[in-house]
Write a protein that holds these residues in place. Structure first.
Motif, PDB file in Angstrom:
ATOM      1  N   ASP A 176       0.838  -1.205   0.000  1.00 57.41           N
ATOM      2  CA  ASP A 176       0.000   0.000   0.000  1.00 57.41           C
ATOM      3  C   ASP A 176       0.872   1.254   0.000  1.00 57.41           C
ATOM      4  OD1 ASP A 176       0.503  -0.159   2.925  1.00 57.41           O
ATOM      5  OD2 ASP A 176      -1.216  -1.517   2.978  1.00 57.41           O
ATOM      6  N   THR A 229      -3.355  -8.639  -1.982  1.00 63.20           N
ATOM      7  CA  THR A 229      -4.042  -8.391  -3.247  1.00 63.20           C
ATOM      8  C   THR A 229      -5.277  -7.512  -3.094  1.00 63.20           C
ATOM      9  OG1 THR A 229      -5.328 -10.447  -3.035  1.00 63.20           O
ATOM     10  CG2 THR A 229      -3.210 -10.577  -4.196  1.00 63.20           C
ATOM     11  N   PRO A 231      -7.756  -4.714  -3.388  1.00 60.35           N
ATOM     12  CA  PRO A 231      -7.843  -3.560  -4.284  1.00 60.35           C
ATOM     13  C   PRO A 231      -7.667  -2.231  -3.555  1.00 60.35           C
ATOM     14  CG  PRO A 231      -9.578  -5.145  -4.781  1.00 60.35           C
ATOM     15  CD  PRO A 231      -8.929  -5.610  -3.509  1.00 60.35           C
ATOM     16  N   ARG A 234      -4.181  -0.756  -3.476  1.00 58.30           N
ATOM     17  CA  ARG A 234      -3.763   0.023  -4.644  1.00 58.30           C
ATOM     18  C   ARG A 234      -4.222   1.471  -4.535  1.00 58.30           C
ATOM     19  NH1 ARG A 234      -5.167  -5.000  -6.945  1.00 58.30           N
ATOM     20  NH2 ARG A 234      -7.185  -4.278  -7.725  1.00 58.30           N
ATOM     21  N   ALA A 237      -1.779   3.097  -2.326  1.00 59.83           N
ATOM     22  CA  ALA A 237      -0.528   3.302  -3.068  1.00 59.83           C
ATOM     23  C   ALA A 237      -0.615   4.542  -3.953  1.00 59.83           C
ATOM     24  CB  ALA A 237      -0.213   2.068  -3.903  1.00 59.83           C
ATOM     25  N   ARG A 238      -1.765   4.767  -4.567  1.00 61.32           N
ATOM     26  CA  ARG A 238      -1.921   5.950  -5.416  1.00 61.32           C
ATOM     27  C   ARG A 238      -1.853   7.231  -4.589  1.00 61.32           C
ATOM     28  NH1 ARG A 238      -5.869   2.648  -7.961  1.00 61.32           N
ATOM     29  NH2 ARG A 238      -7.579   3.806  -7.004  1.00 61.32           N
TER      30      ARG A 238
END
Length: 258
Positions: A176, A229, A231, A234, A237-238
């Motif tokens: 993350d 995994t 979602p 992610r 992370a963005r």
């Protein structure tokens, strides 16, 4: 619901960005940082060999145990029925987010000591009054919850305890906040995940500017509860990547930013 707080790592620094900083989220495994601090500050003998069991006292009475299917670390389960160094269990609680190790560590301190960690950090809303998977307590309304603002305060409270921050740098779940940084970027962090929530707080040490603290908490259907995994990882992370792009402005004196 998405909460974000960005602050300089400098002592007493105020956040430079806040979004729903005081909203509460399921603490998930971020509460393990408070357990670690309570254990170390309480003077526990980390070299002591303690029994590895799976029965714990519920804060509402009775006992409960952990489910290995909900644990991300198999190693402590392989030690059931033996004795293991408390230090090893404390490390696995952080580096591999072991639920079983967490409750074993919590049994070597107490809820009052964990509450004192939050108080000392200056937390305004967060509390972790029960162990992991103490479902009877949860059904009785005893919840582990945190806010992004309090997670930043918690990490700031560890500034004079480099051994704790060093352990956070060894976190194995780099999917993350860490995933949003350039490879090799130093970060001391702890994340947490359950179905419906994903959250992480970390101290990022860029090579080209002073360090900063970032907490991102998400609650919603995107979080499926998987460790690597998810979602929602992610999404975090963005956010981390976007903050990285602004890293040079985080420690700018007011009025000097671009």
């Amino acid at each position: 619901m998405l909460s974000v707080v960005v602050a300089p790592w400098a002592r007493d620094a105020v956040p430079v960005f806040e979004r729903r900083a005081d909203e509460l989220h399921d603490a998930a495994s971020t509460m393990k940082v408070a357990v670690l601090a309570a254990l170390v500050r309480g003077g526990a003998d980390l070299d002591a060999q303690i029994p590895v069991v799976n029965r714990f006292e519920s804060v509402v009475g009775g006992e409960f145990g952990n489910d290995p299917a909900w644990d991300s670390d198999p190693l402590p389960w392989e030690l059931i029925g033996t004795r293991a160094p408390l230090r090893l269990l404390a490390e696995r609680m952080i580096t591999h987010s072991s639920n079983l190790a967490t409750n074993l560590c919590l049994a070597r301190t107490d809820q009052q000591s964990v509450a004192e960690v939050w108080r000392r950090a200056g937390a305004t809303r967060s509390a972790t009054p029960r162990g992991i998977e103490d479902y009877a307590a949860r059904e009785a309304g005893v919840h582990n919850r945190v806010s992004a603002g309090d997670l930043v305060r918690l990490l700031h409270s560890l500034a004079d305890e480099p051994e704790l921050l060093t352990l956070l740098e060894r976190n194995d779940f780099r999917v993350d906040l860490a995933a949003g940084l350039p490879p090799g970027t130093r970060i001391a962090f702890k994340n947490g995940w359950v179905p419906g929530a994903r959250l992480c707080v970390g101290v990022v040490h860029p090579a080209d500017c002073p360090p900063y603290v970032l907490a991102v908490c998400y609650s919603g259907p995107l979080a499926d509860g998987s460790d690597r995994t998810d979602p929602a990882a992610r999404l975090l992370a963005r956010v981390s990547a976007a903050v990285w792009e602004c890293r040079h402005d985080i420690n700018q004196p007011e009025g000097d930013g671009k």
